[in-house]
Design an enzyme around this catalytic site. Structure first.
Site, PDB file in Angstrom:
ATOM      1  N   ASP A 199     -27.201 -20.615 112.224  1.00  0.00           N
ATOM      2  CA  ASP A 199     -28.102 -19.692 112.687  1.00  0.00           C
ATOM      3  C   ASP A 199     -29.176 -20.397 113.240  1.00  0.00           C
ATOM      4  OD1 ASP A 199     -29.165 -16.727 112.053  1.00  0.00           O
ATOM      5  OD2 ASP A 199     -30.721 -18.037 111.948  1.00  0.00           O
ATOM      6  N   ILE A 200     -29.648 -19.958 114.689  1.00  0.00           N
ATOM      7  CA  ILE A 200     -30.821 -20.442 115.352  1.00  0.00           C
ATOM      8  C   ILE A 200     -31.893 -20.238 114.886  1.00  0.00           C
ATOM      9  CG2 ILE A 200     -32.033 -20.297 117.522  1.00  0.00           C
ATOM     10  CD1 ILE A 200     -29.362 -19.401 118.764  1.00  0.00           C
TER      11      ILE A 200
END
Length: 288
Positions: free
Chosen positions: A243-244
């Protein structure tokens, strides 16, 4: 009309909940009145339940009310699960105070992991949100629900898998879905209708079993499966390293020059178990 008073173990900061939910244009809430309208299906009929906070972070009390008397017990179970009222947030916070996340947990004290209102909607959101930015993801999801769902007194009721399984790919393409994303949404809905994928049965399985089941479905990878475990089922020990937002939060926390590697993230997170989901939530909060 029924109404039930619910007292929750502190700390529990409902204003943080409303703040986060307000990012989603589909959710009917009132920040001033501290209310959230929760839609779901009862006996295959759409109903709406109102959750109103009347307490504080250190004395959390709620009024839960609805129109359908027969639905009261079921509704209370659902909202307890959705708002995670049975999770001991004080114990979780105590776990994190000796770690590098201490300052974040103190700043966001009493913030619970609030779940999507329905497992089917959650899975559809996970698929829709894949590989698009957050703003457009909310836009696509809103178009999806407003086109194929229903509205009751200003509250949007999500569509059922039975409805989505019968639509055409072009119907979603007109909402700016990619062809692949449209296929994934429709085909997954068909699996649910056929009984090949029973979402409520997944509650009984382990994280590993659920992930194994979901990633076999075309269009669902590990990121989607992890987000489903987090936001549909409320599993407590998940850390979506791909997840960024998590990557950016860790970069900020540790003042890194570039995004952390998976090896770095794994090393940082060892002390956060068995509550990695809350580490994820509070890291997201730290950059919102």
């Amino acid at each position: 009309m029924w109404e039930k008073r619910v007292e929750v173990r502190p700390p529990y900061n409902f204003d943080r909940v409303i703040e986060r939910l307000s990012l989603d244009p589909l959710i009917n809430l009132d920040e001033k009145e501290r209310t959230v309208k929760v839609p779901f299906y009862f006996n295959q009929e759409p109903i709406v339940v109102t959750v109103k906070a009347i307490g504080t972070t250190d004395l959390p009390v709620f009024l839960v009310s609805g129109e359908v008397d027969d639905a009261m017990e079921y509704a209370l179970q659902r909202v307890t699960h959705i708002f995670q009222w049975n999770v001991p947030l004080e114990e979780i916070q105590t776990h994190f105070l000796p770690t590098d996340l201490r300052a974040i947990f103190l700043e966001h004290r009493g913030t619970p992991l609030v779940l999507d209102f329905d497992p089917y909607l959650s899975l559809m959101k996970c698929i829709i949100h894949q590989q698009v930015n957050m703003s457009f993801a909310f836009t696509l999801t809103a178009r999806f629900v407003k086109t194929f769902g229903k509205e009751i007194d200003g509250t949007w009721i999500y569509p059922t898998p039975e409805v989505i399984s019968k639509i055409a790919i072009q119907d979603l393409r007109e909402l700016q879905f990619s062809g692949r994303k449209a296929e994934y949404v429709i085909d997954t809905s068909k699996l649910i209708v056929e009984g090949s994928l029973e979402l409520f049965e997944l509650y009984k399985k382990s994280d590993e079993e659920i992930t194994e089941t979901l990633v076999k479905i075309r269009g669902i990878g590990h990121w989607t499966a992890q987000n489903f475990l987090l936001f549909a089922l409320g599993r407590q020990n998940l850390f979506p390293m791909a997840d960024i937002g998590i990557q950016n939060a860790i970069k900020k926390l540790y003042k890194l020059e570039k995004k952390p590697t998976y090896e770095q993230m794994e090393a940082y997170s060892r002390l956060w178990e068995p509550y990695l989901s809350y580490a994820s939530l509070y890291l997201w909060r730290s950059i919102e």
